[in-house]
Motif scaffolding. Structure first.
Motif, PDB file in Angstrom:
ATOM      1  N   MET A  84      82.410  22.583  39.286  1.00 56.80           N
ATOM      2  CA  MET A  84      81.691  21.369  38.879  1.00 56.80           C
ATOM      3  C   MET A  84      80.280  21.344  39.461  1.00 56.80           C
ATOM      4  SD  MET A  84      84.604  18.370  38.877  1.00 56.80           S
ATOM      5  CE  MET A  84      84.976  18.508  40.609  1.00 56.80           C
ATOM      6  N   VAL A  85      80.133  21.778  40.694  1.00 58.38           N
ATOM      7  CA  VAL A  85      78.808  21.834  41.322  1.00 58.38           C
ATOM      8  C   VAL A  85      77.923  22.831  40.571  1.00 58.38           C
ATOM      9  CG1 VAL A  85      77.552  22.455  43.424  1.00 58.38           C
ATOM     10  CG2 VAL A  85      79.628  21.075  43.580  1.00 58.38           C
ATOM     11  N   ALA A  86      78.486  23.976  40.193  1.00 56.93           N
ATOM     12  CA  ALA A  86      77.721  24.989  39.459  1.00 56.93           C
ATOM     13  C   ALA A  86      77.245  24.441  38.117  1.00 56.93           C
ATOM     14  CB  ALA A  86      78.556  26.248  39.259  1.00 56.93           C
ATOM     15  N   GLU A  87      78.085  23.673  37.454  1.00 55.95           N
ATOM     16  CA  GLU A  87      77.690  23.073  36.180  1.00 55.95           C
ATOM     17  C   GLU A  87      76.528  22.100  36.373  1.00 55.95           C
ATOM     18  OE1 GLU A  87      81.345  21.443  34.665  1.00 55.95           O
ATOM     19  OE2 GLU A  87      82.132  23.429  34.171  1.00 55.95           O
ATOM     20  N   LYS A  88      76.587  21.306  37.435  1.00 54.65           N
ATOM     21  CA  LYS A  88      75.484  20.381  37.742  1.00 54.65           C
ATOM     22  C   LYS A  88      74.213  21.152  38.058  1.00 54.65           C
ATOM     23  CE  LYS A  88      76.758  16.049  37.701  1.00 54.65           C
ATOM     24  NZ  LYS A  88      76.107  15.085  36.834  1.00 54.65           N
ATOM     25  N   GLU A  89      74.346  22.196  38.871  1.00 57.04           N
ATOM     26  CA  GLU A  89      73.177  22.992  39.233  1.00 57.04           C
ATOM     27  C   GLU A  89      72.536  23.610  37.990  1.00 57.04           C
ATOM     28  OE1 GLU A  89      71.784  26.878  41.828  1.00 57.04           O
ATOM     29  OE2 GLU A  89      73.897  26.306  41.882  1.00 57.04           O
ATOM     30  N   THR A  90      73.344  24.147  37.103  1.00 59.59           N
ATOM     31  CA  THR A  90      72.815  24.737  35.874  1.00 59.59           C
ATOM     32  C   THR A  90      72.055  23.689  35.074  1.00 59.59           C
ATOM     33  OG1 THR A  90      74.564  26.392  35.783  1.00 59.59           O
ATOM     34  CG2 THR A  90      73.466  25.884  33.707  1.00 59.59           C
ATOM     35  N   GLY A  91      72.619  22.498  34.970  1.00 61.64           N
ATOM     36  CA  GLY A  91      71.937  21.421  34.260  1.00 61.64           C
ATOM     37  C   GLY A  91      70.604  21.069  34.891  1.00 61.64           C
ATOM     38  N   ILE A  92      70.576  20.951  36.191  1.00 64.41           N
ATOM     39  CA  ILE A  92      69.336  20.604  36.912  1.00 64.41           C
ATOM     40  C   ILE A  92      68.281  21.692  36.718  1.00 64.41           C
ATOM     41  CG2 ILE A  92      68.350  20.347  39.231  1.00 64.41           C
ATOM     42  CD1 ILE A  92      71.038  18.867  39.936  1.00 64.41           C
ATOM     43  N   ARG A  93      68.711  22.927  36.773  1.00 71.14           N
ATOM     44  CA  ARG A  93      67.749  24.022  36.614  1.00 71.14           C
ATOM     45  C   ARG A  93      67.177  24.087  35.197  1.00 71.14           C
ATOM     46  NH1 ARG A  93      67.595  28.264  40.437  1.00 71.14           N
ATOM     47  NH2 ARG A  93      69.092  28.038  42.126  1.00 71.14           N
ATOM     48  N   ASN A  94      67.981  23.719  34.216  1.00 67.59           N
ATOM     49  CA  ASN A  94      67.587  23.910  32.818  1.00 67.59           C
ATOM     50  C   ASN A  94      67.153  22.645  32.084  1.00 67.59           C
ATOM     51  OD1 ASN A  94      68.103  26.769  32.696  1.00 67.59           O
ATOM     52  ND2 ASN A  94      70.256  26.246  32.887  1.00 67.59           N
ATOM     53  N   ALA A  96      64.961  19.202  32.720  1.00 69.29           N
ATOM     54  CA  ALA A  96      64.105  18.410  33.605  1.00 69.29           C
ATOM     55  C   ALA A  96      64.578  16.963  33.724  1.00 69.29           C
ATOM     56  CB  ALA A  96      62.659  18.464  33.119  1.00 69.29           C
ATOM     57  N   ALA A  97      65.221  16.439  32.699  1.00 68.63           N
ATOM     58  CA  ALA A  97      65.698  15.051  32.736  1.00 68.63           C
ATOM     59  C   ALA A  97      66.794  14.847  33.784  1.00 68.63           C
ATOM     60  CB  ALA A  97      66.213  14.640  31.359  1.00 68.63           C
ATOM     61  N   LEU A  98      67.463  15.918  34.168  1.00 66.58           N
ATOM     62  CA  LEU A  98      68.522  15.815  35.175  1.00 66.58           C
ATOM     63  C   LEU A  98      67.989  15.916  36.600  1.00 66.58           C
ATOM     64  CD1 LEU A  98      71.330  17.927  33.475  1.00 66.58           C
ATOM     65  CD2 LEU A  98      71.083  15.435  33.532  1.00 66.58           C
ATOM     66  N   ARG A  99      66.720  16.167  36.747  1.00 65.51           N
ATOM     67  CA  ARG A  99      66.096  16.224  38.076  1.00 65.51           C
ATOM     68  C   ARG A  99      65.703  14.791  38.458  1.00 65.51           C
ATOM     69  NH1 ARG A  99      62.332  21.043  35.946  1.00 65.51           N
ATOM     70  NH2 ARG A  99      64.053  22.482  35.525  1.00 65.51           N
ATOM     71  N   THR A 100      66.682  14.075  38.972  1.00 66.79           N
ATOM     72  CA  THR A 100      66.536  12.630  39.154  1.00 66.79           C
ATOM     73  C   THR A 100      65.933  12.207  40.489  1.00 66.79           C
ATOM     74  OG1 THR A 100      68.827  12.534  39.910  1.00 66.79           O
ATOM     75  CG2 THR A 100      68.433  12.134  37.557  1.00 66.79           C
ATOM     76  N   THR A 101      65.666  13.142  41.349  1.00 65.35           N
ATOM     77  CA  THR A 101      65.026  12.795  42.623  1.00 65.35           C
ATOM     78  C   THR A 101      63.711  13.544  42.735  1.00 65.35           C
ATOM     79  OG1 THR A 101      66.054  14.588  43.887  1.00 65.35           O
ATOM     80  CG2 THR A 101      67.295  12.498  43.732  1.00 65.35           C
TER      81      THR A 101
END
Length: 113
Positions: A84-94, A96-101
């Motif tokens: 689950m963490v890897a899925e979140k990381e992939t989303g954040i890397r790919n 920009a809208a998921l980069r919430t901080t």
């Protein structure tokens, strides 16, 4: 963490940070999770059922198979968390809208792949 580790995480694959954390924390997490998993398996009786199944299997086959249900469930639980963490990381890397901080925006916004 070394400078090289940080660089490899930043410039690495979509789950480089997750892989690093998994490698560095798996044994400590196992130690923390295992008693809780054991208690949960005992509470529902899964450990007793598993021992009975193994005993009958060993009797029928003449083998001496020993598998630790607690160890297996603990390992798979930790693997599931890291998935689950890897899925979140992939989303954040790919995405920009998921980069919430601001830190995520600064770090991953600066990396051009």
């Amino acid at each position: 963490m070394t400078i090289t580790d940080a660089k490899n995480i930043l410039l690495g694959s979509n789950n480089a940070a997750t892989s690093y954390l998994h490698a560095k924390t798996q044994s400590q997490l196992f130690t923390v999770f295992q008693p809780k998993v054991k208690a949960s398996l005992g509470k529902v009786g899964a450990d007793t059922v598993w021992r009975n199944i193994l005993s009958k299997y060993n009797t029928l086959t003449g083998q001496a198979v020993t598998t630790d249900l607690n160890e297996y469930v603990t390992t798979e639980t930790i693997n599931g968390v890291f998935k689950m963490v890897a899925e979140k990381e992939t989303g954040i890397r790919n995405n920009a809208a998921l980069r919430t901080t601001s830190i995520l925006q600064q770090v991953f916004g600066a990396v051009k792949k």
